[in-house]
Design a protein around this motif. Structure first.
Motif, PDB file in Angstrom:
ATOM      1  N   VAL A 177     -26.696 -24.405 -17.222  1.00  0.00           N
ATOM      2  CA  VAL A 177     -27.409 -25.447 -16.498  1.00  0.00           C
ATOM      3  C   VAL A 177     -27.513 -26.704 -17.355  1.00  0.00           C
ATOM      4  O   VAL A 177     -27.364 -27.822 -16.855  1.00  0.00           O
ATOM      5  N   ASP A 178     -27.786 -26.551 -18.653  1.00  0.00           N
ATOM      6  CA  ASP A 178     -27.797 -27.678 -19.591  1.00  0.00           C
ATOM      7  C   ASP A 178     -26.416 -27.772 -20.224  1.00  0.00           C
ATOM      8  O   ASP A 178     -26.037 -26.931 -21.041  1.00  0.00           O
ATOM      9  N   ASP A 179     -25.645 -28.797 -19.855  1.00  0.00           N
ATOM     10  CA  ASP A 179     -24.292 -28.945 -20.388  1.00  0.00           C
ATOM     11  C   ASP A 179     -24.145 -30.196 -21.248  1.00  0.00           C
ATOM     12  O   ASP A 179     -23.054 -30.749 -21.376  1.00  0.00           O
ATOM     13  N   VAL A 180     -25.269 -30.663 -21.835  1.00  0.00           N
ATOM     14  CA  VAL A 180     -25.239 -31.841 -22.710  1.00  0.00           C
ATOM     15  C   VAL A 180     -25.518 -31.453 -24.159  1.00  0.00           C
ATOM     16  O   VAL A 180     -24.778 -31.830 -25.062  1.00  0.00           O
ATOM     17  N   ILE A 181     -26.589 -30.705 -24.387  1.00  0.00           N
ATOM     18  CA  ILE A 181     -26.946 -30.299 -25.747  1.00  0.00           C
ATOM     19  C   ILE A 181     -26.273 -28.971 -26.071  1.00  0.00           C
ATOM     20  O   ILE A 181     -26.552 -27.940 -25.438  1.00  0.00           O
TER      21      ILE A 181
ATOM     22  N   LEU B 178     -18.142 -30.658 -27.075  1.00  0.00           N
ATOM     23  CA  LEU B 178     -18.825 -31.931 -26.883  1.00  0.00           C
ATOM     24  C   LEU B 178     -17.893 -32.969 -26.272  1.00  0.00           C
ATOM     25  O   LEU B 178     -16.747 -33.124 -26.681  1.00  0.00           O
ATOM     26  N   SER B 179     -18.407 -33.702 -25.313  1.00  0.00           N
ATOM     27  CA  SER B 179     -17.727 -34.881 -24.792  1.00  0.00           C
ATOM     28  C   SER B 179     -18.505 -36.107 -25.254  1.00  0.00           C
ATOM     29  O   SER B 179     -19.520 -35.992 -25.954  1.00  0.00           O
ATOM     30  N   SER B 180     -18.046 -37.301 -24.902  1.00  0.00           N
ATOM     31  CA  SER B 180     -18.711 -38.525 -25.336  1.00  0.00           C
ATOM     32  C   SER B 180     -20.180 -38.512 -24.926  1.00  0.00           C
ATOM     33  O   SER B 180     -20.517 -38.223 -23.772  1.00  0.00           O
ATOM     34  N   GLY B 181     -21.053 -38.787 -25.890  1.00  0.00           N
ATOM     35  CA  GLY B 181     -22.491 -38.753 -25.650  1.00  0.00           C
ATOM     36  C   GLY B 181     -23.115 -37.400 -25.884  1.00  0.00           C
ATOM     37  O   GLY B 181     -24.327 -37.240 -25.716  1.00  0.00           O
ATOM     38  N   GLY B 182     -22.314 -36.425 -26.313  1.00  0.00           N
ATOM     39  CA  GLY B 182     -22.813 -35.081 -26.511  1.00  0.00           C
ATOM     40  C   GLY B 182     -23.660 -34.928 -27.761  1.00  0.00           C
ATOM     41  O   GLY B 182     -23.598 -35.730 -28.696  1.00  0.00           O
TER      42      GLY B 182
ATOM     43  N   ALA C 286     -14.771 -36.020 -30.104  1.00  0.00           N
ATOM     44  CA  ALA C 286     -15.271 -37.016 -29.157  1.00  0.00           C
ATOM     45  C   ALA C 286     -16.001 -38.122 -29.909  1.00  0.00           C
ATOM     46  O   ALA C 286     -16.445 -37.938 -31.042  1.00  0.00           O
ATOM     47  N   ASP C 287     -16.106 -39.293 -29.278  1.00  0.00           N
ATOM     48  CA  ASP C 287     -16.926 -40.379 -29.796  1.00  0.00           C
ATOM     49  C   ASP C 287     -18.368 -40.184 -29.334  1.00  0.00           C
ATOM     50  O   ASP C 287     -18.654 -39.352 -28.466  1.00  0.00           O
ATOM     51  N   ASN C 288     -19.260 -40.976 -29.935  1.00  0.00           N
ATOM     52  CA  ASN C 288     -20.666 -40.994 -29.496  1.00  0.00           C
ATOM     53  C   ASN C 288     -21.292 -39.608 -29.547  1.00  0.00           C
ATOM     54  O   ASN C 288     -21.852 -39.099 -28.562  1.00  0.00           O
ATOM     55  N   VAL C 289     -21.211 -38.991 -30.703  1.00  0.00           N
ATOM     56  CA  VAL C 289     -21.715 -37.628 -30.894  1.00  0.00           C
ATOM     57  C   VAL C 289     -22.861 -37.630 -31.903  1.00  0.00           C
ATOM     58  O   VAL C 289     -22.794 -38.298 -32.936  1.00  0.00           O
ATOM     59  N   THR C 290     -23.895 -36.872 -31.613  1.00  0.00           N
ATOM     60  CA  THR C 290     -25.022 -36.690 -32.531  1.00  0.00           C
ATOM     61  C   THR C 290     -25.123 -35.217 -32.909  1.00  0.00           C
ATOM     62  O   THR C 290     -25.095 -34.339 -32.029  1.00  0.00           O
TER      63      THR C 290
END
Length: 468
Positions: A87-91, A118-122, A144-148
Motif C-alpha cells: 500500500v505504501d510504495d514511496v518509503i 526507488l524511483s525519483s523522489g523515493g 534514480a535521482d531525487n533520493v533520500t
C-alpha cells in the motif's frame, strides 16, 4: 484472521510466505506481521489479480501460489498469479525488503533490493539496528535521482563484515551513484571497512549527521580508504558529521581539469583519530582536495590525525587536517576551524597543506599544540651549521628536514638539534651522536619543522595567490 480496516476486511498472516498460500479475491488487503519473522518488516499489501508488475521484493511481491527467491536483486522464484502490492510504495523500509538488522545476518541483498526499487523522489529508511554487509564491490546501488536515504541516527548502524585480514582487493560502497542528482544521506552510523557514499558525477549531494568508526579490528588493523568519496560532483555539502579513525574521510577528486568537483562545502564536522597504536595508514587526511574547485572548509574540528609510523620509520608518515595537492584547485577556503594535535610519540601532523591551488584563504582558525609554520634554512658545509632565523628549536628537539629536490649530503629526513643559538643550530642523527658532517649543499628549497606538528604549509608556484 480477519480484521477491519477502513471498512474493508483485512486478512492477517505471520509472514509474506504465508500470504502466497491464501485464496483471495482482487483488491483484498493482507497484513503481514513480519517479512520472514513476526515483528520485523510488517506491512500492508493489496492483492492485484491482474498485475504482472516486476517483482522487486518489497513494493511488489509474487501473487497467489508464488515463491519468493532472489539472487541479490534478481528475482528467481515463482511469480504466481497476480501480485501482492504494498500500500505504501514511496518509503522503502529495508526491513520490508527482508533486512533483519540483527548484526549477525548479511544484509546486502535486501538493502540492494530496497535501493533499486526507488524511483525519483523515493525514500529509503533504515530502522534502528545493526545491518551487517559484506565487503564485495557491486557497482552502483542507487539508480534514480531525487533520493533520500536516512536512519535513526546513531541507533542505525551499517557495519562492514570481513572474512580476511587483507583488504587489498576488498572495498564496499554501501551507497554508490553514477551521474545521479539530488541525493541526500543522513542520520546513520557506519563501522568497519565500508565507504558510506561514493558519487561518480552528479549534482546537489547532501550528507548530514552521519558518524562512523572506520577502523578494522583485525590482524592488519586497516582503515577504510575513503568514507565519503566524490568524483566530478557539483554542489556537494557535508555537514554535522563525525569521522573517527579513517584514511581520507572526505575525498574530492576527478580525472582532469574538466572533470572535477565544484562548489563543495564541508562544515560543522569532527575529524579525529582515537587510536594511538595498532593501525595501518601512512597518510591520513580529514578533507582531501585533489581535483576540485571552490571548496569551503569551515567550522570543523580536526583532532589528532596521525599516521601509523613515526617519522624516520619505513614509509613517510604525516597526518593532515586539510590537504590540497596535484589538482591545481581554483579556490580553497579554510576558515573558522580548530586543529588540535596533542602529540603521539614521534608521529607528525599538519593542520593545513596547500600545494597547487591557484588561490587559497586560510584564516580565523585555531591551532593547538602545533608549530606556527615551517622554517626555511640554508647550510654552511664548511662549519656544518644550519642557518634558520628565529627557529625556536632547543637542543635535543627532533626536527624534520625537507627539500624541493635533494637534501644536503650528510642530512636525512629526521635529525636532532645540537649547538642551538637563536638563528643557528647543528644536527645529529641521534641524541649524543655528535654533529653531522655536511659535505655538499644539495639542491632545491630546504625547509624544517619539528617532527611533531605543523599548523600551515603553503607551497607556492608562479601565479598562485594565498591569503593567510
Amino acid at each position: 484472521m480477519s480484521i477491519k480496516y477502513k471498512n474493508s476486511d483485512i486478512l492477517s498472516v505471520s509472514n509474506v510466505a504465508g500470504m502466497f498460500l491464501l485464496k483471495v479475491n482482487d483488491n483484498q488487503l493482507v497484513q503481514t506481521l513480519g517479512y520472514t519473522t513476526e515483528g520485523i518488516g510488517a506491512n500492508l499489501y493489496r492483492y492485484d489479480a491482474g498485475s504482472t508488475a516486476t517483482i522487486d521484493g518489497g513494493f511488489v511481491l509474487p501473487g497467489i501460489g508464488g515463491v519468493l527467491s532472489f539472487s541479490d536483486v534478481t528475482f528467481n522464484g515463482t511469480a504466481g498469479t497476480g501480485r501482492f502490492v504494498a500500500v505504501d510504495d514511496v518509503i522503502a523500509d529495508v526491513t520490508k525488503f527482508g533486512a533483519i538488522h540483527d548484526g549477525i545476518t548479511i544484509e546486502d541483498a535486501p538493502i540492494h533490493r530496497a535501493l533499486k526499487a526507488l524511483s525519483s523522489g523515493g525514500v529509503c529508511y533504515f530502522p534502528k539496528g545493526t545491518y551487517l554487509v559484506n565487503p564485495v564491490y557491486y557497482g552502483p546501488t542507487i539508480f534514480a535521482d531525487n533520493v533520500t536515504i536516512y536512519g535513526d541516527g546513531n541507533a542505525t548502524i551499517i557495519k562492514g563484515y570481513r572474512t580476511t585480514d587483507d583488504p587489498s582487493n576488498q572495498f564496499y560502497n554501501i551507497f554508490e551513484t553514477a551521474g545521479r542528482d539530488n541525493i541526500t544521506l543522513r542520520d546513520m552510523r557506519f563501522e568497519g571497512y565500508i565507504t558510506a557514499l561514493y558519487c561518480d558525477g552528479g549534482s546537489n549531494i547532501d550528507v548530514t549527521n552521519i558518524s562512523g568508526n572506520w577502523h578494522i579490528a583485525n590482524a592488519s588493523n586497516y582503515y577504510v580508504d575513503k568514507p565519503l568519496c566524490f568524483y566530478g560532483c557539483t554542489n556537494v555539502r557535508v555537514s554535522n558529521c563525525h569521522f573517527e579513525n579513517f584514511y581520507f574521510a572526505v575525498y574530492l577528486g576527478g580525472v582532469d581539469t574538466n572533470d572535477r568537483c565544484n562548489n563543495v562545502t564541508v562544515t560543522g564536522c569532527t575529524f579525529e583519530h582515537t587510536r594511538t597504536s595498532s593501525f595501518t595508514t601512512y597518510f591520513p587526511v580529514g578533507v582531501y582536495v585533489y581535483w576540485a574547485d571552490n571548496v569551503s572548509v569551515t567550522g570543523n574540528s580536526f583532532k589528532n590525525i596521525y599516521p601509523q609510523v613515526e617519522n624516520g620509520s619505513t614509509g613517510t608518515g604525516m597526518g593532515y587536517g586539510v590537504y590540497e595537492g596535484d589538482g591545481a584547485c581554483r579556490s580553497v577556503v579554510v576558515t573558522g576551524n580548530s586543529f588540535e594535535f596533542r602529540g603521539n610519540g614521534g608521529k607528525r601532523a599538519m593542520g593545513v597543506y596547500l600545494s597547487t591551488a591557484e588561490a587559497g584563504t586560510v584564516s580565523g582558525n585555531t591551532f593547538t599544540y602545533v608549530r606556527p609554520k615551517w622554517k626555511f634554512f640554508t647550510v654552511d658545509t664548511g662549519t656544518d651549521i644550519i642557518n634558520c632565523k628565529d627557529h625556536g628549536f632547543a637542543n635535543g628537539d627532533a626536527v624534520y628536514l625537507e627539500s624541493g629536490d635533494t637534501l644536503p649530503s650528510g642530512l636525512s629526513a629526521t635529525m636532532y638539534v645540537v649547538s642551538a643559538t637563536t638563528d643557528t643550530f647543528k644536527v645529529e642523527t641521534s641524541v649524543g651522536a655528535g654533529a653531522a658532517n655536511i659535505t655538499t649543499a644539495g639542491t632545491g628549497l630546504h625547509i624544517v619543522s619539528t617532527v611533531q606538528n605543523t599548523a600551515v604549509r603553503i607551497q607556492t608556484a608562479t601565479g598562485q595567490k594565498y591569503n593567510v
